[in-house]
Design an enzyme around this catalytic site. Structure first.
Site, short mmCIF file in Angstrom:
data_model
loop_
_atom_site.label_atom_id
_atom_site.label_comp_id
_atom_site.label_asym_id
_atom_site.label_seq_id
_atom_site.Cartn_x
_atom_site.Cartn_y
_atom_site.Cartn_z
N SER A 150 -29.77 -10.10 -2.54
CA SER A 150 -29.95 -8.76 -1.97
C SER A 150 -29.12 -8.62 -0.70
O SER A 150 -27.89 -8.74 -0.76
CB SER A 150 -31.45 -8.52 -1.73
OG SER A 150 -31.71 -7.16 -1.54
N ASP A 170 -33.94 -4.61 -12.16
CA ASP A 170 -33.60 -4.93 -10.77
C ASP A 170 -33.20 -3.68 -9.97
O ASP A 170 -32.60 -2.74 -10.52
CB ASP A 170 -32.42 -5.91 -10.80
CG ASP A 170 -32.26 -6.76 -9.58
OD1 ASP A 170 -32.64 -6.32 -8.48
OD2 ASP A 170 -31.71 -7.86 -9.72
N HIS A 207 -36.19 -7.63 -9.08
CA HIS A 207 -35.25 -7.99 -8.01
C HIS A 207 -35.24 -9.49 -7.68
O HIS A 207 -34.41 -9.93 -6.91
CB HIS A 207 -35.62 -7.19 -6.75
CG HIS A 207 -34.55 -7.09 -5.72
ND1 HIS A 207 -33.23 -6.82 -6.02
CD2 HIS A 207 -34.60 -7.20 -4.36
CE1 HIS A 207 -32.52 -6.78 -4.90
NE2 HIS A 207 -33.32 -7.02 -3.89
#
Length: 293
Positions: free
Chosen positions: A104, A244, A271
């Site tokens: 991320s 995601d 995610h």
């Protein structure tokens, strides 16, 4: 497995790090960059098993969260602070050759590090559930917001219009969005590292990114390396989940543009495929690392 913990002085504060295992033979250490900004290293402890393959796994709490928490310092919450911290950590721990995994925000950090700093000694990058630009991220999240119930869409729109994100209706809408695309609720069956109390970097998240995943408004709002990633020379593994926040469109954009890249799509993940499909993730990761040592 041997676990070493310590602190590195950084600015007038200190950065906590955790090293699991040791490298055997020609294997190179794996350095992990957590998300957020401000999410802490905790969830990465589900990857401790990678060290069983004879490889040191190094994770740390970036400044502003976890065991690297600071007093209020909104002036620090920008990409340079955190990338400079990575540069110093490599020096502090003598990490001349590494594999670098960013998840991320950590993947954004890895991308900017690769493109702007052009570091030596990177055997490969693993870009896990990340993004090449804030604009494509916002576009995809807003597309998905449109699939929420109408009343939730209205609550989000009202919060953005008034800049008041405190209403119960808004918070329910954001929670529903995150359950769909980020992660499930933490329960007694969740790994201990997810259940553990932590100091989240709320200030660093809001200052650097914004109030939520679909409205970047902080110091990272103009993040855009869509063109620059075409010049990344090192091998790159792109990882994403089917549901995601890093949608298949975002992942494929990186896969299409980064020359020496591969893409692993995890069918049953949001995610955090490293949590939701842990065994499969570790198997794919070990195969990649062994191939690129």
């Amino acid at each position: 497995m041997k676990i070493t913990e310590g602190y590195m002085p950084y600015l007038e504060y200190k950065t906590y790090y955790r090293i699991v295992g040791e490298c055997i033979g020609d294997k190179k250490p794996l350095v992990l960059l957590h998300g957020g900004p401000g999410s802490t290293h905790n969830y990465f402890e589900v990857l401790d098993k990678v060290a069983k393959d004879g490889r040191a796994v190094i994770m740390y709490d970036q400044l502003g969260c976890g065991l690297s928490a600071t007093p209020s310092r909104p002036d620090l919450w920008n990409s340079q602070t955190w990338i400079d911290e990575l540069v110093l950590l490599r020096e502090h721990l003598d990490l001349d050759e590494i594999h670098l995994l960013g998840q991320s925000w950590g993947g954004m950090q890895a991308i900017q590090y690769a493109c702007d700093y052009k570091p030596n000694g990177i055997k490969s990058y693993i870009l896990s559930s990340t993004l090449p630009s804030a604009s494509i991220w916002e576009k995809e999240q807003r597309r998905r917001v449109a699939y929420l119930p109408r009343e939730m869409q209205k609550a989000i729109s009202q919060a953005e219009k008034t800049r008041d994100y405190s209403s119960e209706e808004y918070q329910k809408a954001e929670a529903e969005f995150m359950i769909r695309h980020c992660a499930g609720e933490i329960t007694s069956d969740s790994p201990e590292c997810l259940r553990r109390t932590k100091v989240s970097g709320t200030e660093s998240y809001i200052t650097a990114w914004g109030q939520n995943e679909f409205c970047p408004s902080g110091t990272l709002k103009n993040f855009n390396f869509t063109k620059e990633i075409e010049n990344i020379k090192e091998p790159c593994l792109i990882i994403s989940g089917l549901l995601d926040l890093c949608s298949p469109l975002i992942a494929k954009t990186m896969y299409d543009k980064i020359p020496n890249s591969e893409w692993e799509l995890f069918e049953y993940s949001r995610h955090m495929p490293f949590v939701e499909e842990n065994d499969k993730y570790i198997k794919a990761l070990n195969k990649w690392l062994n191939k690129n040592d």
